[in-house]
Write a protein that holds these residues in place. Structure first.
Motif, mmCIF file in Angstrom:
data_model
loop_
_atom_site.group_PDB
_atom_site.id
_atom_site.type_symbol
_atom_site.label_atom_id
_atom_site.label_comp_id
_atom_site.label_asym_id
_atom_site.label_seq_id
_atom_site.Cartn_x
_atom_site.Cartn_y
_atom_site.Cartn_z
ATOM 1 N N VAL A 1 21.940 69.355 18.064
ATOM 2 C CA VAL A 1 23.089 70.027 17.439
ATOM 3 C C VAL A 1 24.232 69.999 18.451
ATOM 4 O O VAL A 1 24.063 70.456 19.585
ATOM 5 N N HIS A 2 25.376 69.417 18.063
ATOM 6 C CA HIS A 2 26.482 69.314 19.018
ATOM 7 C C HIS A 2 27.824 69.101 18.320
ATOM 8 O O HIS A 2 27.885 68.715 17.154
ATOM 9 N N TRP A 3 28.877 69.348 19.090
ATOM 10 C CA TRP A 3 30.239 69.121 18.606
ATOM 11 C C TRP A 3 30.625 67.680 18.913
ATOM 12 O O TRP A 3 30.357 67.181 20.001
ATOM 13 N N ILE A 4 31.260 67.026 17.942
ATOM 14 C CA ILE A 4 31.745 65.663 18.133
ATOM 15 C C ILE A 4 33.236 65.655 17.797
ATOM 16 O O ILE A 4 33.678 66.381 16.902
ATOM 17 N N ARG A 5 33.988 64.869 18.542
ATOM 18 C CA ARG A 5 35.408 64.743 18.236
ATOM 19 C C ARG A 5 35.542 64.210 16.814
ATOM 20 O O ARG A 5 34.841 63.275 16.422
ATOM 21 N N ALA A 6 36.429 64.813 16.031
ATOM 22 C CA ALA A 6 36.607 64.418 14.632
ATOM 23 C C ALA A 6 36.932 62.927 14.523
ATOM 24 O O ALA A 6 36.438 62.251 13.621
ATOM 25 N N VAL A 7 37.723 62.406 15.447
ATOM 26 C CA VAL A 7 38.066 60.976 15.391
ATOM 27 C C VAL A 7 36.826 60.101 15.572
ATOM 28 O O VAL A 7 36.723 59.041 14.950
#
Length: 169
Positions: free
Chosen positions: A136-142
């Motif tokens: 589970v992690h944050w990814i840059r929207a781009v």
């Protein structure tokens, strides 16, 4: 026997999903995870957003908060559109009308579900692995947009349309 037989009806399962966004240094991030369900079969190891089934008579917003909490450890702080909800009590029957960001129905393959996806914000510390997800992690929207454009087969099919709609905003 009179020649007729009963056909068992099987119904689509109602589900909720969350596109959870946050901004860090003026850059938008989206929360993703790797699908790892007990019955996931060929969909395991695909990228997905937090999502899950709505229990019988469970308020859809409570279901969304529960699923996000179970899969990510985050507490939802904002569900866009929740303030537009209309609820009515008629006798002993309660009804709730709401407007998700996107509704997706699969018409073949896997198991039959109808997914109500909402745009959300959340807070808290991420858990890394559950019995249904990992990484589970944050990814840059781009980066997620690029993945969606170049390798959609790596994204769980029920989330592709909602993510496409999100990036077309």
């Amino acid at each position: 026997m009179d020649g007729t037989h009963t056909i068992k009806e099987i119904f689509a399962i109602p589900c909720v999903g969350a596109i959870i966004e946050k901004v860090i240094s003026n850059e938008k991030y989206i929360l993703i995870q790797t699908r790892q369900k007990e019955d996931g079969n060929e969909t395991n190891s695909m990228i997905e957003i937090p999502a899950g089934k709505i229990r019988e008579y469970e308020n859809i917003f409570l279901a969304l908060r529960r699923e996000v909490w179970e899969e990510t450890g985050l507490k939802i702080t904002q569900i866009y559109g929740e303030d537009l909800t209309v609820d009515t009590q008629t006798g002993n029957v309660s009804t709730l009308s709401f407007q998700p960001f996107c509704i997706t129905q699969n018409l073949s393959g896997a198991y039959s579900i109808i997914l109500n996806t909402f745009l959300c914000e959340a807070e808290g510390d991420l858990i890394k692995t559950t019995n249904e997800t990992e990484n589970v992690h944050w990814i840059r929207a781009v980066e997620l947009r690029q993945m969606l454009n170049e390798n959609p087969e790596n994204i769980f099919f029920m989330h592709i349309n909602a993510l496409k709609k999100y990036f077309d905003m």
